[in-house]
Every structure is written in C-alpha cells, then in structure tokens.
Design a protein around this motif. Sequence first.
Motif, PDB file in Angstrom:
ATOM      1  N   GLN A  36     -19.555  -8.523  31.296  1.00 20.47           N
ATOM      2  CA  GLN A  36     -20.499  -8.327  32.393  1.00 20.47           C
ATOM      3  C   GLN A  36     -20.038  -9.048  33.658  1.00 20.47           C
ATOM      4  O   GLN A  36     -20.145  -8.516  34.773  1.00 20.47           O
ATOM      5  CB  GLN A  36     -21.895  -8.824  31.979  1.00 20.47           C
ATOM      6  N   SER A  37     -19.498 -10.241  33.489  1.00 22.74           N
ATOM      7  CA  SER A  37     -19.030 -10.999  34.644  1.00 22.74           C
ATOM      8  C   SER A  37     -17.809 -10.344  35.286  1.00 22.74           C
ATOM      9  O   SER A  37     -17.701 -10.265  36.518  1.00 22.74           O
ATOM     10  CB  SER A  37     -18.696 -12.432  34.214  1.00 22.74           C
ATOM     11  N   ILE A  38     -16.890  -9.857  34.450  1.00 22.33           N
ATOM     12  CA  ILE A  38     -15.697  -9.175  34.968  1.00 22.33           C
ATOM     13  C   ILE A  38     -16.092  -7.912  35.724  1.00 22.33           C
ATOM     14  O   ILE A  38     -15.603  -7.644  36.828  1.00 22.33           O
ATOM     15  CB  ILE A  38     -14.726  -8.839  33.815  1.00 22.33           C
ATOM     16  N   LEU A  39     -16.983  -7.123  35.148  1.00 20.72           N
ATOM     17  CA  LEU A  39     -17.424  -5.887  35.804  1.00 20.72           C
ATOM     18  C   LEU A  39     -18.094  -6.188  37.140  1.00 20.72           C
ATOM     19  O   LEU A  39     -17.885  -5.473  38.131  1.00 20.72           O
ATOM     20  CB  LEU A  39     -18.385  -5.118  34.892  1.00 20.72           C
ATOM     21  N   ARG A  44     -16.938  -5.528  43.203  1.00 22.99           N
ATOM     22  CA  ARG A  44     -17.067  -5.956  44.596  1.00 22.99           C
ATOM     23  C   ARG A  44     -15.864  -5.471  45.402  1.00 22.99           C
ATOM     24  O   ARG A  44     -14.713  -5.698  45.028  1.00 22.99           O
ATOM     25  CB  ARG A  44     -17.166  -7.480  44.675  1.00 22.99           C
ATOM     26  N   HIS A  45     -16.135  -4.802  46.521  1.00 26.50           N
ATOM     27  CA  HIS A  45     -15.055  -4.245  47.337  1.00 26.50           C
ATOM     28  C   HIS A  45     -14.145  -5.334  47.885  1.00 26.50           C
ATOM     29  O   HIS A  45     -12.924  -5.169  47.932  1.00 26.50           O
ATOM     30  CB  HIS A  45     -15.632  -3.423  48.498  1.00 26.50           C
ATOM     31  N   ASP A  46     -14.736  -6.465  48.308  1.00 24.07           N
ATOM     32  CA  ASP A  46     -13.906  -7.509  48.903  1.00 24.07           C
ATOM     33  C   ASP A  46     -12.948  -8.108  47.882  1.00 24.07           C
ATOM     34  O   ASP A  46     -11.777  -8.375  48.186  1.00 24.07           O
ATOM     35  CB  ASP A  46     -14.787  -8.598  49.520  1.00 24.07           C
ATOM     36  N   VAL A  47     -13.423  -8.290  46.656  1.00 28.39           N
ATOM     37  CA  VAL A  47     -12.567  -8.845  45.603  1.00 28.39           C
ATOM     38  C   VAL A  47     -11.459  -7.865  45.248  1.00 28.39           C
ATOM     39  O   VAL A  47     -10.283  -8.237  45.124  1.00 28.39           O
ATOM     40  CB  VAL A  47     -13.404  -9.194  44.353  1.00 28.39           C
ATOM     41  N   PHE A  48     -11.825  -6.599  45.109  1.00 30.86           N
ATOM     42  CA  PHE A  48     -10.846  -5.582  44.726  1.00 30.86           C
ATOM     43  C   PHE A  48      -9.780  -5.428  45.813  1.00 30.86           C
ATOM     44  O   PHE A  48      -8.575  -5.378  45.521  1.00 30.86           O
ATOM     45  CB  PHE A  48     -11.568  -4.252  44.485  1.00 30.86           C
TER      46      PHE A  48
END
Length: 392
Positions: A36-39, A44-48
Amino acid sequence: MNLSDMLSYADIGQLSKIAGVYRCECNGNSKNELIQSILAQMSRHDVFEEQINGMKLEDLRFLNSLLFESRQSYSLEDLIARVQQSRFGEEQQAQEKAAEETVKKTRSKKKAVPPPAPPSPRDIIARFKHQGWLFNGYSGPGRYLFQVPNDLKTRFRETLKRRFADSLQYTDEPPVYRDEQGLLLDDIKTFLHYVYHYEVQLVSDGSMYKRFLQQLLDLMGVQEEPPAKGAWRFGYGRHFNQYPDRFSLLYDFCCSAKYVSESEGLLAVTEAGKERLLKSPTTSEHEQLYRYWLKIYKGPVANLLSLVHWVHSLSGEWVTVESVRRVLTPFVKTYYYDDPNAIFEARLLKMMTHLGLLRIGEHPLYGTVMRMTKAGGLLVEGAAQNLDQQRH
C-alpha cells in the motif's frame, strides 16, 4: 498484469528494496503495508517524474526498448543484450576523455587513476527491479522471466511524451506539403502491370537490367534515381543495394507476398500477382506493407518500432522536423555509414512518408515540418493491436 498485481506476487525482500527507493514509511514486516505504501508513493506524479528525470541516457534507451512491444516477458539474456545495445555514443566519449586524462596525469608524473567502470547490465537490471519497474514471474518457467507492469508502461510513455513535447516547436499548417497516401499501393499495381506485359530480364545478381529499372522508375508515382555507382547500400532489404529506397521496399514486398517470382533470368507475375492486379488496394495490404517495412528495417535500426511510435505520438499536430530530431536522435544508434541523423531522415521519416504515415511540408518561418496522417495513426495503433491479438 498491472503494478498492484505484480507487487502482490513479489517477496518481502524485493518489496523492502522498492520501499527503500521510494522512502516509504511503513511497517517493513507487513507485506500489505509495504504494498500500500509503495503504490501510494509511485502513484504520485512528482515522485514518478523525479525517478525518470534522474535517469541516465543509456537507462532511458533501455527503458524505451521495453515500452512499445507487444511481448509481455523477457529473459535475463534478452535484457542484458538490450542494456548492451543501449550503450553507444557517450561510452566512446567517456573512453576518449579517460584516455586524455591518463595522458595528462602521465605527463605530470602523477599516478593515473583508472576511471570507474560503468555499471554492469545486471546492475542496471537489478536497479530497475529495486525501482519496481521489472518483476520476475511467480510460478513455473515464468519465474525466470521478467515483466514490466502494463500500467507502468502507459505511465512511462505519458511521462516521456510530456518531457519530449516540452522541447518541440509546434506550428500552424504549412502552405505546401507532401502527402503520399495510397501512392505506394498504387505503384504495386503499376509494377505488376509492367512485369505482366513485358519480359523483364534479370542479370546474374538477380537485379533487373538498367533499362527495365529506369522504365519502371519513370512510371512510379514518386520519382527516384537509381543508386549511385559505388555507393554503400546494404542492410535495408534484399535488393536495397540495387534499387533506390522506395522501389527497393516495393520490389522486396512483392517478392515476399509472392506477387512476382525470379526464375531462370526472368521476372514474372505469379497467380497471386495476377489476382492482385484485378483488385483495388486494401487497408489490410497497407498494414502488411507497413509491417514488412518494420521487419526488414529493424535489423539495422533495432528500436525502429519505438521511433515510429514516438513520431506518431509527438506529431499529432504540425511540428518542426528539427525539434523532433533533437529529441529522438539520442535514441538512434549509428549503423555503419548511417549516422543517427541519416537514419532519422532517410530510414525513418522518408520511409514513413512513402508509406503514407506522415506528411512533410515546408513552413515559411519554421522550415521543414511534419504531421502524422489520420490513416497513418490508425495504422500504427491498429498494427500494434493486431500483433497483440496474434500473440495471445
């Protein structure tokens, strides 16, 4: 499968490594919390986008090689080969720079320190696994194969498209442009009609005598000159060394489709060719011709499919050729005497124009511009879908 499915099959060791990359704060002993935390983080667009923007060019090339194929799984050997194929251009520059530094340090009587070795292909594959972009299968022989989550492929394409589009120069419609839709299919019929009515003789290497070739070239809807004597020509089809680019594709396709046969020094129309003479061009044949072009050109241009898809994706509106060139040529590897610019111009854009996939125009302010045709866009997308259906 999508990312959530693959995470559910991953072991807690891989989940912990992925969670570490994305700085997830959760109970590391709970598989459900890790997932759940990874998903949450990867959605998040900024992280990706931070992950994408931090990638080196060779990593982007490797990633790009996985985004547009219909195949779902890859062996370790296949991935290693793709990583190795993604290393060109900058590697040579790095080696030259390292050699220069070694010479300088030798002259200054200081001990030369060898440059750090680049990460091995296995290291890069492991990094992609730790980022949650590659997963092993979970049962049977599939345990030794790797997959990219389908939803991540879509996100990668969308993210890279936004990144590429930021560097493009879009324009209004030029006053003049070339549109060759349907001409190549019409010329197949013209070619068959000529061969049917004339005794076309072949020389010992299997090519037509020059007078027949010149007469045929004069009949084509797009004019071409025979190849210059002594010019290097190989790699792009069986008769590429003897005929100009467009006619070479047409001729080789007719041989592959068994419309014509080469026998005892003569070129003749087969029964299948006679049937084709009586028919009008079809969308199905257009798709076959497009796929045949991909088949014979992907040898020298290994990532041809992805380049076609990027041209399709980035050229929905009129855009300058130069701006697209700057974005895509870093992904093109030199093929003998064909440098990335030559491949981009002659092997990609020119042939896509001949196939009716692309319009090329001249803008008074922005120079050469291009735009995908509607039929070309449908063909590129449809061919990919049909390939998917055939594989499943």
